[in-house]
Write a protein that holds these residues in place. Structure first.
Motif, PDB file in Angstrom:
ATOM      1  N   ALA A 135       0.830  -1.205   0.000  1.00  0.00           N
ATOM      2  CA  ALA A 135       0.000   0.000   0.000  1.00  0.00           C
ATOM      3  C   ALA A 135       0.865   1.255   0.000  1.00  0.00           C
ATOM      4  O   ALA A 135       0.573   2.228  -0.715  1.00  0.00           O
ATOM      5  N   ALA A 136       1.931   1.261   0.799  1.00  0.00           N
ATOM      6  CA  ALA A 136       2.819   2.417   0.844  1.00  0.00           C
ATOM      7  C   ALA A 136       3.481   2.643  -0.510  1.00  0.00           C
ATOM      8  O   ALA A 136       3.612   3.772  -0.986  1.00  0.00           O
ATOM      9  N   ARG A 137       3.902   1.561  -1.137  1.00  0.00           N
ATOM     10  CA  ARG A 137       4.546   1.649  -2.449  1.00  0.00           C
ATOM     11  C   ARG A 137       3.575   2.179  -3.502  1.00  0.00           C
ATOM     12  O   ARG A 137       3.932   3.012  -4.334  1.00  0.00           O
ATOM     13  N   THR A 187       9.596   3.927   1.646  1.00  0.00           N
ATOM     14  CA  THR A 187       9.423   2.999   2.764  1.00  0.00           C
ATOM     15  C   THR A 187      10.604   2.051   2.882  1.00  0.00           C
ATOM     16  O   THR A 187      11.146   1.587   1.880  1.00  0.00           O
ATOM     17  N   LEU A 188      10.972   1.753   4.124  1.00  0.00           N
ATOM     18  CA  LEU A 188      11.996   0.766   4.428  1.00  0.00           C
ATOM     19  C   LEU A 188      11.370  -0.332   5.269  1.00  0.00           C
ATOM     20  O   LEU A 188      10.702  -0.051   6.263  1.00  0.00           O
ATOM     21  N   LEU A 196      11.088   1.397  -2.218  1.00  0.00           N
ATOM     22  CA  LEU A 196      10.688   0.373  -1.267  1.00  0.00           C
ATOM     23  C   LEU A 196      11.928  -0.482  -1.062  1.00  0.00           C
ATOM     24  O   LEU A 196      12.279  -1.303  -1.908  1.00  0.00           O
ATOM     25  N   ASP A 197      12.604  -0.250   0.039  1.00  0.00           N
ATOM     26  CA  ASP A 197      13.867  -0.923   0.311  1.00  0.00           C
ATOM     27  C   ASP A 197      13.718  -1.864   1.502  1.00  0.00           C
ATOM     28  O   ASP A 197      12.760  -1.770   2.283  1.00  0.00           O
ATOM     29  N   ARG A 234      16.056   8.973   4.237  1.00  0.00           N
ATOM     30  CA  ARG A 234      15.345   9.141   2.973  1.00  0.00           C
ATOM     31  C   ARG A 234      13.934   8.591   2.993  1.00  0.00           C
ATOM     32  O   ARG A 234      13.182   8.746   2.035  1.00  0.00           O
ATOM     33  N   TYR A 235      13.534   7.946   4.107  1.00  0.00           N
ATOM     34  CA  TYR A 235      12.239   7.277   4.150  1.00  0.00           C
ATOM     35  C   TYR A 235      11.248   8.055   5.011  1.00  0.00           C
ATOM     36  O   TYR A 235      11.601   8.656   6.017  1.00  0.00           O
ATOM     37  N   ALA A 236       9.996   8.005   4.602  1.00  0.00           N
ATOM     38  CA  ALA A 236       8.929   8.571   5.423  1.00  0.00           C
ATOM     39  C   ALA A 236       8.359   7.531   6.367  1.00  0.00           C
ATOM     40  O   ALA A 236       7.745   7.868   7.388  1.00  0.00           O
TER      41      ALA A 236
END
Length: 278
Positions: free
Chosen positions: A25-27, A33-34, A99-100, A133-135
């Motif tokens: 969903a985040a992607r 996102t991590l 997306l890591d 770098r991620y929210a």
């Protein structure tokens, strides 16, 4: 940066499935996102299409020296496809957002012994200080209240507990909430909210409907207003290492929408503060 631990003290309730659904969903919404795979089984790593043997260290190895390395140097892009089925032919691009993954491994089990030593509890939090770098960070925790789970809670801003509408899971989650509240007051003041999501719900089951009502009474407004139904092809989706948002079929599309609703109930964009303080 919002850091959400996805936890359950009972195995088999679909904790990793919820983690992957939230990541999908985040992607889909373009949220950088991590995913940190803290479960020694490393199922989230597999479900995200990341192969072991990458030129990055796994989280168990990184936890050994959190002050001497940069976690940002050891993230791996997810192996999920960039396009939904048929999108390439239609010329639809991917969203291009990150997306890591920080790979899981059995080495994480070295930290399973419960501990209250601040130095031990701060290991993951120290690692996460080097990523900016991620929210959103999603932490897939092991299904146990051990040192690894406590380490994840100590690093988090939010904790999501996953429960099935069954007797043992409902009772176990209530005990977990009590343990989490005690841990927050002493060691994890940074945790702002806690919530519970009902997973693998069978709407036609009388037992499940009864247990859902029980969960509402026991958890109050900690029970999130999104219930994830049981999906027969979820194992197939995970086995293919695909995001639920790219999987064909109406059932997958409905699940994708529910995970978007769940993410909306959890995610606080920067600058917006949550009113939920439980």
């Amino acid at each position: 940066m919002q850091i959400i631990s996805i936890s359950s003290l009972k195995g088999g309730v679909g904790k990793t499935s919820v983690t992957l659904g939230l990541a999908s969903a985040a992607r889909a919404q373009g949220i950088p996102t991590l995913v940190v795979d803290m479960d020694p089984h490393a199922d989230a790593t597999t479900g995200l299409g990341v192969k072991q043997g990458q030129h990055t260290d796994d989280i168990g190895t990184l936890l050994e020296r959190p002050r001497r390395i940069s976690l940002a140097d050891h993230v791996t892009p997810s192996g999920w496809p960039d396009l939904a089925p048929g999108a390439a032919e239609a010329g639809i691009p991917g969203n291009g957002k990150a997306l890591d993954v920080v790979r899981g491994s059995s080495r994480t089990s070295l930290y399973e012994r419960p501990t209250t030593r601040p130095r031990e509890l701060r290991r993951l939090a120290t690692l996460l200080e080097s990523v900016t770098r991620y929210a959103l960070v999603l932490i897939d925790c092991p299904p146990a209240l051990n040192g690894v789970t406590r380490m994840a809670w100590a690093a988090s801003t939010d904790v999501l507990l996953v429960a099935e509408p069954s007797l043992f899971s409902v009772a176990g989650t209530e005990r977990t909430l009590r343990a989490l509240d005690l841990f927050r007051s002493e060691y994890a003041q940074g945790v702002r909210t806690t919530g519970v999501v009902a997973n693998r719900v069978r709407p036609a089951s009388t037992e499940h409907q009864f247990r859902l009502g029980e969960m509402e009474r026991m958890y109050g407004d900690r029970l999130l207003p999104v219930a994830i139904p049981e999906q027969s092809n979820w194992q197939q989706v995970q086995g293919a290492a695909w995001p639920i948002h790219a999987w064909p079929g109406e059932t997958a599309a409905q699940s994708a929408l529910l995970f978007e609703e769940l993410l909306a109930a959890l995610h606080r964009p920067q600058g917006r503060r949550s009113q939920r303080r439980h």
